[in-house]
Design a protein around this motif. Structure first.
Motif, PDB file in Angstrom:
ATOM      1  N   UNK A  57       1.912   9.985  -5.832  1.00 59.83           N
ATOM      2  CA  UNK A  57       1.678  11.099  -4.931  1.00 59.83           C
ATOM      3  C   UNK A  57       1.101  12.304  -5.641  1.00 59.83           C
ATOM      4  N   UNK A  58       0.863  13.345  -4.864  1.00 62.05           N
ATOM      5  CA  UNK A  58       0.377  14.597  -5.432  1.00 62.05           C
ATOM      6  C   UNK A  58      -0.993  14.461  -6.075  1.00 62.05           C
TER       7      UNK A  58
ATOM      8  N   UNK B 258      -5.830   1.168  -3.135  1.00 61.06           N
ATOM      9  CA  UNK B 258      -5.655   0.642  -1.782  1.00 61.06           C
ATOM     10  C   UNK B 258      -7.018   0.717  -1.103  1.00 61.06           C
ATOM     11  N   UNK B 259      -7.561  -0.434  -0.750  1.00 62.22           N
ATOM     12  CA  UNK B 259      -8.900  -0.490  -0.174  1.00 62.22           C
ATOM     13  C   UNK B 259      -8.830  -0.831   1.311  1.00 62.22           C
TER      14      UNK B 259
ATOM     15  N   UNK C 243       0.830  -1.203   0.000  1.00 57.54           N
ATOM     16  CA  UNK C 243       0.000   0.000   0.000  1.00 57.54           C
ATOM     17  C   UNK C 243       0.867   1.256   0.000  1.00 57.54           C
ATOM     18  N   UNK C 244       1.924   1.249   0.815  1.00 54.71           N
ATOM     19  CA  UNK C 244       2.816   2.409   0.877  1.00 54.71           C
ATOM     20  C   UNK C 244       3.500   2.654  -0.453  1.00 54.71           C
ATOM     21  N   UNK C 245       3.870   1.568  -1.136  1.00 55.83           N
ATOM     22  CA  UNK C 245       4.537   1.714  -2.429  1.00 55.83           C
ATOM     23  C   UNK C 245       3.609   2.347  -3.459  1.00 55.83           C
ATOM     24  N   UNK C 246       2.311   1.949  -3.436  1.00 61.36           N
ATOM     25  CA  UNK C 246       1.336   2.545  -4.357  1.00 61.36           C
ATOM     26  C   UNK C 246       1.213   4.043  -4.097  1.00 61.36           C
TER      27      UNK C 246
ATOM     28  N   UNK D  88       4.781   3.809   7.885  1.00 63.68           N
ATOM     29  CA  UNK D  88       5.497   3.233   6.737  1.00 63.68           C
ATOM     30  C   UNK D  88       5.954   4.321   5.772  1.00 63.68           C
ATOM     31  N   UNK D  89       5.133   5.368   5.669  1.00 62.62           N
ATOM     32  CA  UNK D  89       5.455   6.469   4.760  1.00 62.62           C
ATOM     33  C   UNK D  89       6.314   7.543   5.418  1.00 62.62           C
ATOM     34  N   UNK D  90       6.523   7.417   6.729  1.00 66.78           N
ATOM     35  CA  UNK D  90       7.285   8.436   7.440  1.00 66.78           C
ATOM     36  C   UNK D  90       6.555   9.765   7.517  1.00 66.78           C
ATOM     37  N   UNK D  91       5.239   9.710   7.552  1.00 69.49           N
ATOM     38  CA  UNK D  91       4.435  10.937   7.532  1.00 69.49           C
ATOM     39  C   UNK D  91       4.321  11.543   8.921  1.00 69.49           C
TER      40      UNK D  91
END
Length: 748
Positions: free
Chosen positions: A322-323, A551-552, A314-317, A614-617
């Protein structure tokens, strides 16, 4: 009882009474039992219920009143100044014991198999007022049972003829479906026509029944009351947010019962909220993370994955898209906590394409859900109610009940609708017009004058108006009507937590829900959505999602989700998680986890926290739910205005209302609700003039073509539908291709 007031310092509308030696003030005209209840003095009763009219037919509440020769029924004896009442005298107790003996004369001794055992008023009171040996030696009478539908089970031999159920269906539900038949010893309660109950509030007869005559058919024989644990929760199938208890055993939700809250649902519960828990245990519940292995659409192959692998995918998608290439769509019943995290996730991904208004066609006025200008608790005090674009009885059953209460107090109800829907109150005036004419009908001078003459006027605007292609014009007309008349505008939020999600920033700064699907993005996050049935325009939604990476976050691994998703992250439904929802009054209400999560499913906030990590957000540093709740606050977000729908072409206008038991994925999976008489098969309903022009007869099969797709549906002919209009109910796969706007119709 003196002619002079016992206490001259009381307000003029109160009197002084003495109950068991306790002096108290009671309103004039109130009954002894009401004064006793207020003082906390117990008086036994069966037929009395403080929300129902007084019947005084069980006589269990007989008490001694000074200077009255016979015991008096406390529920039907008004208080008088200086009245002295004794509830525990020898005369009172003897009378109550004699009544109990008569009530038990024909009552079966089947407590061991009765679902009401352990919470039965008759059982409880018989311990204190019953005899150990019956003097009745004759044969007990037996009453044949009647099948009154899939929700309520009957054992009418147990009935003590208190008539609470009769009064409920007549006074509260307004359907008058139960009544007393025959006379004397042969009196029995039942339906007059032998048909199932059709009221959307039928489960409440279970709550008011003081014996085991009416019980919960879905819960029947599942557990005893003392085995159950009660958890406070909320209804999440409409914007009222009814307060309720989940009764669970070892983490399984076995039944749902109302939780008293006078400001919201009083002591009632709609059948939709009461029985939807069956949908928690559907065969297609998402219980493990799933990743698409190969293929696309319905032919894709899936495999189970670990949470680490699924979150990584999911993180890779999200990193790859992005944006502006990413769209985030949330179901409008998503909790405040989950919604706030989705807003943080969208911000971290750099996208302004975020929305929860997935059922709405026209967002050209940047409309968002708003709180009612008239609190729900005040609607029953209105003297004029105007209902616009709403099948209110199906949309908000307990708000409809409030309008009925206002009607019984003398309110005049007026309706502007494309369909002459069934209500349980008389309508003083109706304007049945095509959807495109609703806004103009609101400007009718006669209607404006009627509203101006009222002192307490409610203007209720519902889903048929809010979700249709003319929504912006109707909203503008409603605001103008309210400004001109002083009516208080009550726009029904389109989703159980639409108000909360709007307040917590789940709104677009770029593309709204409709635009981000018509202008397809490279990837989407969909949260709590069943793609094949929840979107306003199903065809364009499935087309956009099917061509993108998805991503669901899903409660169900259903066919339509598997057709579009690349990874499915299983999350808990509201009865299984801690959450906050904001209802149509703007009240933030908390629900606590009751049921256990299925398989490896997790609370949505936990999954979002893990994905954010996972995304470091930023904004995902909290460690527990309390930390999350403390970190969120309402945000003032003004959404970008969308484009108005294109309505070119000719044909019949489509009026779309939500089927009462097809409103969301969980309700659609509750077998008992799907068997209810109000749950109709998908169909297209036409005015007789339109049917004649098209060559349709009642029961014929028609083909209806819209820009988005074609639907083949049985045709029903009814003059309750405005001319030039075809009425369909959403929530069915068969009607999903039509959406709203106009359709061309012909024989199939």
């Amino acid at each position: 009882m003196s002619a002079q007031p016992v206490n001259p310092n009381l307000p003029p509308d109160h009197v002084t009474v003495f109950i068991d030696g306790v002096e108290m003030a009671a309103p004039k005209g109130s009954m002894i039992i009401q004064a006793a209840d207020k003082a906390g003095i117990p008086i036994p009763r069966f037929c009395y219920h403080d929300k129902l009219a007084i019947a005084a037919n069980c006589r269990m509440c007989l008490v001694e009143v000074e200077k009255m020769p016979k015991p008096a029924p406390a529920c039907a004896t008004p208080v008088m100044d200086g009245m002295k009442v004794i509830t525990r005298s020898e005369k009172s107790l003897k009378s109550q014991r004699n009544v109990m003996e008569f009530l038990l004369v024909n009552h079966p001794l089947d407590c061991p198999i009765c679902d009401q055992g352990g919470e039965c008023e008759l059982q409880d009171l018989s311990m204190g007022y019953g005899r150990s040996v019956s003097r009745f030696a004759e044969r007990k009478r037996v009453v044949p049972d009647e099948d009154i539908g899939p929700l309520v089970a009957t054992e009418m031999t147990r009935c003590i003829q208190c008539t609470r159920c009769v009064r409920f269906t007549g006074e509260i539900a307004g359907t008058y479906e139960l009544g007393g038949m025959y006379r004397g010893e042969n009196l029995q309660i039942g339906t007059f026509d032998g048909k199932p109950l059709t009221t959307e509030l039928s489960g409440n007869v279970i709550d008011v029944c003081p014996v085991g005559a009416l019980t919960n058919k879905v819960f029947q024989f599942k557990a005893r009351p003392w085995e159950l644990t009660a958890r406070e929760s909320l209804g999440y199938h409409d914007a009222l947010g009814s307060n309720l208890f989940l009764h669970t055993r070892r983490g399984d939700v076995l039944r749902t019962v109302p939780r008293d809250n006078e400001a919201v649902n009083e002591c009632w519960l709609s059948d939709r909220d009461r029985y939807s828990h069956q949908g928690l245990y559907a065969e297609d519940r998402a219980a493990r993370p799933l990743i698409r292995v190969s293929g696309s659409g319905d032919g894709g192959e899936w495999r189970e994955a670990s949470w680490e692998e699924a979150l990584s995918r999911a993180a890779q998608i999200l990193r790859d898209n992005g944006g502006d290439n990413l769209g985030v769509l949330a179901h409008p019943a998503t909790s405040n906590e989950e919604g706030a995290l989705l807003a943080r996730l969208a911000e971290a991904a750099g996208t302004g394409n975020l929305d929860h208004r997935i059922s709405q066609h026209d967002l050209s006025d940047a409309a968002v859900a708003e709180t009612f200008a008239m609190p729900v608790a005040e609607i029953d005090k209105a003297d004029v109610v105007v209902i616009v674009g709403s099948n209110l009885r199906h949309e908000l059953p307990l708000v409809h009940q409030r309008v009925r209460k206002a009607f019984t107090r003398g309110a005049k109800v007026h309706v502007v609708n494309p369909v002459d829907f069934d209500f349980t109150f008389d309508v003083a005036g109706k304007r049945i017009v095509a959807p495109s004419q609703i806004a103009a009908a609101l400007g009718d001078q006669a209607l404006v004058d009627i509203a101006k003459a009222g002192n307490h006027v409610a203007l209720i605007v519902g889903a048929l108006a809010e979700n249709g292609p003319y929504a912006a014009a109707i909203r503008a007309a409603a605001k103008a009507f309210a400004a001109a008349t002083g009516a208080r505008l009550c726009r029904i939020p389109q989703g159980a937590n639409a108000v909360g999600l709007a307040q917590h920033g789940v709104l677009p700064s770029a593309r709204d829900a409709r635009t981000m699907l018509s202008e397809a993005r490279g990837a989407y996050v969909i949260y709590g959505i069943e793609p094949g049935l929840d979107f306003a325009d199903t065809e364009s939604a499935l087309r956009a999602l099917g061509a993108a990476q998805v991503v669901a976050f899903s409660h169900y691994a259903c066919r339509s989700t598997k057709a579009v998703a690349d990874v499915i992250l299983p999350i808990g439904l509201l009865p299984e998680i801690d959450a906050t929802l904001t209802n149509l009054d703007g009240t933030a209400q908390q629900a606590t986890a009751g049921g256990k999560l299925p398989g490896q499913a997790r609370a949505g906030w936990r999954v979002l926290r893990a994905l954010g990590g996972e995304l470091g957000a930023k904004g995902f540093e909290f460690t527990d739910f309390d930390g999350l709740r403390k970190s969120i606050a309402p945000r003032n977000v003004t959404p970008a205005a969308g484009r108005a729908p294109t309505l070119a072409g000719e044909g019949l206008e489509v009026a779309v209302s939500t089927a009462i038991y097809r409103s969301d994925a969980t309700v659609r999976r509750a077998p008992a609700l799907q068997s209810h008489p109000l749950n109709l098969e998908p169909r297209a309903v036409l005015n007789s003039k339109d049917a004649a022009l098209l060559g349709f007869s009642d029961g014929a099969v028609g083909k209806f073509s819209a820009g988005a797709g074609t639907a083949t549906l049985p045709v029903a002919v009814s003059d309750k539908v405005a001319a030039g209009t075809v009425w369909i109910e959403s929530g069915h796969g068969a009607t999903a291709p039509l959406g709203a706007g106009r359709v061309q119709a012909g024989r199939a």
